[in-house]
Scaffold this motif. Structure first.
Motif, PDB file in Angstrom:
ATOM      1  N   ASP A 132      -9.185  11.728   4.335  1.00  0.00           N
ATOM      2  CA  ASP A 132      -7.834  11.359   3.915  1.00  0.00           C
ATOM      3  C   ASP A 132      -7.165  12.396   3.024  1.00  0.00           C
ATOM      4  O   ASP A 132      -7.832  13.041   2.217  1.00  0.00           O
ATOM      5  N   ASP A 133      -5.867  12.466   3.144  1.00  0.00           N
ATOM      6  CA  ASP A 133      -4.930  13.097   2.195  1.00  0.00           C
ATOM      7  C   ASP A 133      -4.417  14.486   2.538  1.00  0.00           C
ATOM      8  O   ASP A 133      -3.464  14.948   1.929  1.00  0.00           O
ATOM      9  N   HIS A 154      -0.657   8.747   7.462  1.00  0.00           N
ATOM     10  CA  HIS A 154      -1.086   8.276   6.136  1.00  0.00           C
ATOM     11  C   HIS A 154       0.156   8.031   5.275  1.00  0.00           C
ATOM     12  O   HIS A 154       0.147   8.318   4.084  1.00  0.00           O
ATOM     13  N   HIS A 169       2.628   8.980   0.699  1.00  0.00           N
ATOM     14  CA  HIS A 169       1.381   8.501   0.099  1.00  0.00           C
ATOM     15  C   HIS A 169       1.631   7.463  -0.998  1.00  0.00           C
ATOM     16  O   HIS A 169       0.958   7.421  -2.031  1.00  0.00           O
ATOM     17  N   PRO A 218      -2.726   4.290   2.345  1.00  0.00           N
ATOM     18  CA  PRO A 218      -2.915   5.022   1.090  1.00  0.00           C
ATOM     19  C   PRO A 218      -3.573   4.128   0.027  1.00  0.00           C
ATOM     20  O   PRO A 218      -3.140   2.994  -0.197  1.00  0.00           O
ATOM     21  N   GLY A 219      -4.618   4.650  -0.593  1.00  0.00           N
ATOM     22  CA  GLY A 219      -5.325   3.905  -1.635  1.00  0.00           C
ATOM     23  C   GLY A 219      -6.050   2.678  -1.102  1.00  0.00           C
ATOM     24  O   GLY A 219      -6.685   1.955  -1.868  1.00  0.00           O
ATOM     25  N   HIS A 239     -12.684  12.231   0.959  1.00  0.00           N
ATOM     26  CA  HIS A 239     -11.597  13.132   0.592  1.00  0.00           C
ATOM     27  C   HIS A 239     -12.207  14.512   0.368  1.00  0.00           C
ATOM     28  O   HIS A 239     -13.131  14.634  -0.438  1.00  0.00           O
TER      29      HIS A 239
END
Ligand SMILES: [Zn+2]
Length: 238
Positions: A9-10, A61, A65, A101-102, A200
């Motif tokens: 992710d990210d 994503h 974010h 996200p999160g 991540h």
């Protein structure tokens, strides 16, 4: 058959290091990338195209974010749609998979996301089997980050009795040893279990987990090459 898959992710710049290691050990990988992120730098369109052209999957994503439970419900669609269109313009392909996200969601957010994507991935860990529903809700198995054995116990208790019992029995091992031995165990079972490992790249970098990741990739490449699948194959009904 046991399926093992990875998602990252990210869209941090360290994703290229994941990509490099993945290529070295023939490990497929999905990268969930927002257009921007107030918390950290996100790779640009050209870099995303590069990642995609080198054979990796790209998934949505959101646009910025934002934690979707913190914005007005009427803004959720725009966040999802803009994030999707951004990546579709870069890759020239339909973006079918989405990651929250999160890991934050509620019923309304899920139903919005499911109306736009074939799958939605959460950050709830401890799951080992999916029903093959369409659209799919992918709750991963492990976070590639040492959250400790207690966290494995807590999460598996909520989601998978089989994993819970396994962790309980092996609680003297460390987090990554449990991960490996659980894969060994599931591979001996004659059932369609699914292991989704997420993480991540920036976090791996921060805590110095690159040697652990490389050792893990090497182990999978040597032992379970036929069980490693792309995200798309993972989501598809077994
Ligand atoms: Zn994220």
């Amino acid at each position: 058959m046991l399926k093992i898959s990875f998602s990252w992710d990210d869209g941090a710049v360290e994703d290229f290091k994941i990509a490099e290691l993945s290529a070295k050990y023939s490990i497929p990988g999905m990268f969930f990338i927002p257009e921007k992120n107030p918390e950290r730098v996100v790779i640009n369109a050209k870099q995303i195209a590069e990642l995609h052209q080198s054979g990796f999957e790209v998934g949505a994503h959101t646009q910025s974010h934002v934690y979707l439970t913190t914005i007005p419900p009427e803004n959720v669609y725009t966040e999802l749609k803009n994030g999707q269109i951004y990546l579709e313009n870069i890759t020239g392909q339909a973006i079918k998979h989405f990651c929250l996200p999160g890991g934050f969601y509620n019923k309304a957010i899920l139903s919005q996301a499911h109306s736009m994507f074939a799958s939605v991935r959460t950050a709830d860990t401890g799951n080992i089997k999916y029903s093959g529903k369409n659209p799919a809700l992918i709750k991963p198995t492990f976070h590639f980050y040492d959250r400790g054995v207690k966290s494995l116990l807590f999460n598996s208790l909520k989601h998978s009795p089989l994993l819970f019992q396994f962790v309980l029995k092996h609680r003297n091992k460390n987090y990554f040893e449990i991960l490996k031995s659980f894969i060994d165990y599931l591979a001996t079972q004659n059932a369609d279990y699914q292991i989704m490992i997420w993480g991540h790249s920036w976090e791996i970098d921060q805590v110095g987990l690159w040697p652990k990741l490389e050792a893990f990739f090497s182990f999978l490449h040597q032992t379970y090459p036929e069980n490693l699948v792309t995200y798309d194959e993972f989501v598809r009904k077994t």
